[in-house]
Design a protein around this motif. Structure first.
Motif, PDB file in Angstrom:
ATOM      1  N   ARG A   1     100.436  76.341  75.773  1.00  0.00           N
ATOM      2  CA  ARG A   1      99.728  76.600  77.032  1.00  0.00           C
ATOM      3  C   ARG A   1      99.912  78.047  77.493  1.00  0.00           C
ATOM      4  O   ARG A   1     100.869  78.723  77.087  1.00  0.00           O
TER       5      ARG A   1
ATOM      6  N   ASP B   1     101.471  81.156  82.479  1.00  0.00           N
ATOM      7  CA  ASP B   1     101.625  80.778  83.883  1.00  0.00           C
ATOM      8  C   ASP B   1     101.760  79.266  84.051  1.00  0.00           C
ATOM      9  O   ASP B   1     102.464  78.795  84.960  1.00  0.00           O
ATOM     10  N   ARG B   2     101.143  78.508  83.180  1.00  0.00           N
ATOM     11  CA  ARG B   2     101.325  77.052  83.222  1.00  0.00           C
ATOM     12  C   ARG B   2     102.689  76.671  82.667  1.00  0.00           C
ATOM     13  O   ARG B   2     103.357  75.773  83.188  1.00  0.00           O
TER      14      ARG B   2
ATOM     15  N   GLU C   1      99.118  72.446  87.395  1.00  0.00           N
ATOM     16  CA  GLU C   1      98.431  71.902  86.243  1.00  0.00           C
ATOM     17  C   GLU C   1      97.028  71.445  86.646  1.00  0.00           C
ATOM     18  O   GLU C   1      96.822  70.987  87.779  1.00  0.00           O
TER      19      GLU C   1
ATOM     20  N   SER D   1     104.163  70.743  87.150  1.00  0.00           N
ATOM     21  CA  SER D   1     104.113  72.069  86.528  1.00  0.00           C
ATOM     22  C   SER D   1     105.452  72.366  85.856  1.00  0.00           C
ATOM     23  O   SER D   1     106.492  71.851  86.263  1.00  0.00           O
TER      24      SER D   1
ATOM     25  N   HIS E   1     107.761  73.125  82.084  1.00  0.00           N
ATOM     26  CA  HIS E   1     107.827  72.891  80.644  1.00  0.00           C
ATOM     27  C   HIS E   1     109.043  72.043  80.281  1.00  0.00           C
ATOM     28  O   HIS E   1     109.931  71.817  81.101  1.00  0.00           O
TER      29      HIS E   1
ATOM     30  N   GLY F   1      98.399  71.165  76.506  1.00  0.00           N
ATOM     31  CA  GLY F   1      98.018  70.352  77.638  1.00  0.00           C
ATOM     32  C   GLY F   1      97.712  68.920  77.266  1.00  0.00           C
ATOM     33  O   GLY F   1      98.230  67.977  77.867  1.00  0.00           O
TER      34      GLY F   1
ATOM     35  N   TRP G   1     101.662  67.801  77.277  1.00  0.00           N
ATOM     36  CA  TRP G   1     102.103  67.898  78.667  1.00  0.00           C
ATOM     37  C   TRP G   1     101.436  66.864  79.574  1.00  0.00           C
ATOM     38  O   TRP G   1     101.993  66.479  80.598  1.00  0.00           O
TER      39      TRP G   1
ATOM     40  N   SER H   1     111.213  75.135  85.104  1.00  0.00           N
ATOM     41  CA  SER H   1     110.239  76.148  85.481  1.00  0.00           C
ATOM     42  C   SER H   1     110.810  77.528  85.138  1.00  0.00           C
ATOM     43  O   SER H   1     111.989  77.657  84.810  1.00  0.00           O
TER      44      SER H   1
END
Length: 281
Positions: A175, A178-179, A186, A193, A195, A239, A266, A279
């Motif tokens: 991704r 920024d995501r 998202e 949001s 990872h 995603g 995700w 994050s």
């Protein structure tokens, strides 16, 4: 054909188009925000003889997540209806160059297709090369596709819990940064949001230039810069499981065959209530 065994140039495809044992697959798919309609674009123009692989239709009919890999018999029925056979040379392309085609390349191989190539540069490169175009809906002759499912190519949620816990595999997230960092929400409702803990970020767009996969030296350098060992066991995510396959293609181009794809990606991990999310970078 290109030196990369997983790619074929537009010129090389043009030379063999129409041969027995060759099937061409338009694997175009777009995000809602892109405002493009893959099937309509296919009917407006496609590589002669191509069939349209609908990535929203060839999925597990009972799944709640997008793009979930279908059971082998469902996959076989769907692609057989498109006139595809596992013994064919299958050439896959998409309308952006290198976006959604790798997902179908990965799916076909995961279900036992023996020789699957991606059109280098996709449909834009085909047009740029001045090659012929066909219009209208497809009319395939159904054939039999005998699936051989490679379970080791796929990671599920419980697999990912183990990989996060023990670090057995490098988790590589395709991704945008920024995501991955969680600095933007998202696009899917109800998905957090951030990872997976310990994962590395390698946005799929970094792996290509003008819709073509970058050179082996560039791919290796990009992975190393992201903290990813090109030859180590890995699992890819994104995603919803589509663009993760671009990273699988990059790994395989570098000779790494020990790479899984997290099919739920995700959309599954970020929506679960009992998964850890980090994050930042």
């Amino acid at each position: 054909m290109s030196q990369n065994p997983f790619l074929i140039s537009p010129g090389a495809l043009a030379e063999i188009i129409g041969r027995t044992g060759l099937s061409i697959v338009d694997a175009s798919w777009y995000l809602p925000a892109q405002g493009r309609h893959a099937k309509a674009e296919f009917e407006a123009g496609h590589v002669p003889g191509a069939v349209f692989f609908d990535q929203d239709d060839i999925v597990d009919p009972g799944a709640s997540l997008p793009h979930t890999l279908p059971p082998p018999d469902v996959f076989a029925d769907k692609v057989g209806a498109l006139g595809l056979c596992e013994t064919d040379t299958l050439v896959v392309y998409d309308g952006m160059g290198l976006f959604s085609a790798p997902r179908v390349w990965w799916m076909l191989r995961t279900f036992g297709a023996r020789d699957v190539r991606i059109l280098d540069g996709g449909y834009p490169a085909w047009i740029e090369g001045g090659h012929p175009v066909e219009t209208g809906p497809m009319a395939p002759t159904p054939r039999s596709f005998t699936p051989t499912f490679d379970r080791e190519a796929v990671a599920g949620l419980e697999d990912m819990r183990e990989f996060v816990a023990n670090g057995e595999r490098t988790i590589v997230d395709a991704r945008p940064s920024d995501r991955f960092s969680g600095s933007v929400p998202e696009p899917r409702p109800g998905v957090r949001s951030g990872h997976m803990p310990g994962s590395a970020n390698l946005p799929f767009l970094q792996l290509q230039e003008n819709g073509r996969l970058k050179s082996e030296s560039d791919l290796r350098a990009l992975m190393e810069a992201a903290g990813v060992k090109p030859d180590a066991p890995a699992v890819t995510s994104c995603g919803s499981g589509v663009t993760a396959a671009v990273i699988n293609l990059a790994f395989e181009t570098l000779g790494n065959r020990d790479v899984k794809l997290y099919d739920g990606s995700w959309s599954e991990w970020g929506a679960a209530s009992d998964t850890d999310v980090e994050s930042g970078r």
